[in-house]
Design a protein around this motif. Structure first.
Motif, PDB file in Angstrom:
ATOM      1  N   ASP A 100       1.348  -3.699   3.058  1.00  0.00           N
ATOM      2  CA  ASP A 100       0.118  -3.825   3.724  1.00  0.00           C
ATOM      3  C   ASP A 100       0.037  -4.525   4.325  1.00  0.00           C
ATOM      4  OD1 ASP A 100      -2.669  -4.077   4.327  1.00  0.00           O
ATOM      5  OD2 ASP A 100      -2.749  -2.965   2.057  1.00  0.00           O
ATOM      6  N   TRP A 134       6.263   2.486  -1.417  1.00  0.00           N
ATOM      7  CA  TRP A 134       5.290   1.581  -1.051  1.00  0.00           C
ATOM      8  C   TRP A 134       5.697   0.766   0.242  1.00  0.00           C
ATOM      9  CZ3 TRP A 134       0.933   0.916  -3.830  1.00  0.00           C
ATOM     10  CH2 TRP A 134       1.320   1.125  -5.308  1.00  0.00           C
ATOM     11  N   ARG A 145       0.371  -1.163   0.242  1.00  0.00           N
ATOM     12  CA  ARG A 145       0.068   0.107  -0.289  1.00  0.00           C
ATOM     13  C   ARG A 145       1.114   1.556   0.097  1.00  0.00           C
ATOM     14  NH1 ARG A 145      -0.743   3.009   5.206  1.00  0.00           N
ATOM     15  NH2 ARG A 145       0.335   1.580   6.595  1.00  0.00           N
TER      16      ARG A 145
END
Length: 96
Positions: free
Chosen positions: A82, A79, A70
């Motif tokens: 997640d 990035w 995410r």
């Protein structure tokens, strides 16, 4: 390998850590991989690696790496793993 055997050999924390490390490897070398790169989990050993989207080994499960990252809340354009998505994958193999 049955589920009970996997649970005795692998903890939730360990599997989570190994998946996160593999996702971090992808993030740190993103230019070396395509957007379709897959996280591959060998269902017999729980070995984890990055794989080409064309791979299709019968004893392995595949997850798009981009589903496991995410955007950073503090660093736009960066990035990060997640952890909610990673935890969903872990619970498919080990009960928390």
């Amino acid at each position: 390998m049955d589920k009970d055997m996997k649970e005795t050999e692998m903890t939730v924390e360990n599997l989570t850590h190994r998946i996160r490390e593999t996702v971090e490897k992808y993030i740190s070398q993103e230019e070396c991989y395509g957007d379709d790169t897959q996280l591959r989990i060998d269902t017999t050993t729980l070995d984890i690696d990055l794989a080409d989207p064309e791979d299709d080994l019968p004893e392995c499960d595949y997850y798009p790496v981009m589903d496991l990252v995410r955007g950073s809340d503090t660093e736009p354009g960066k990035w990060i793993p997640d952890m909610d998505a990673i935890q969903e994958v872990v619970t498919e193999y080990l009960q928390a």
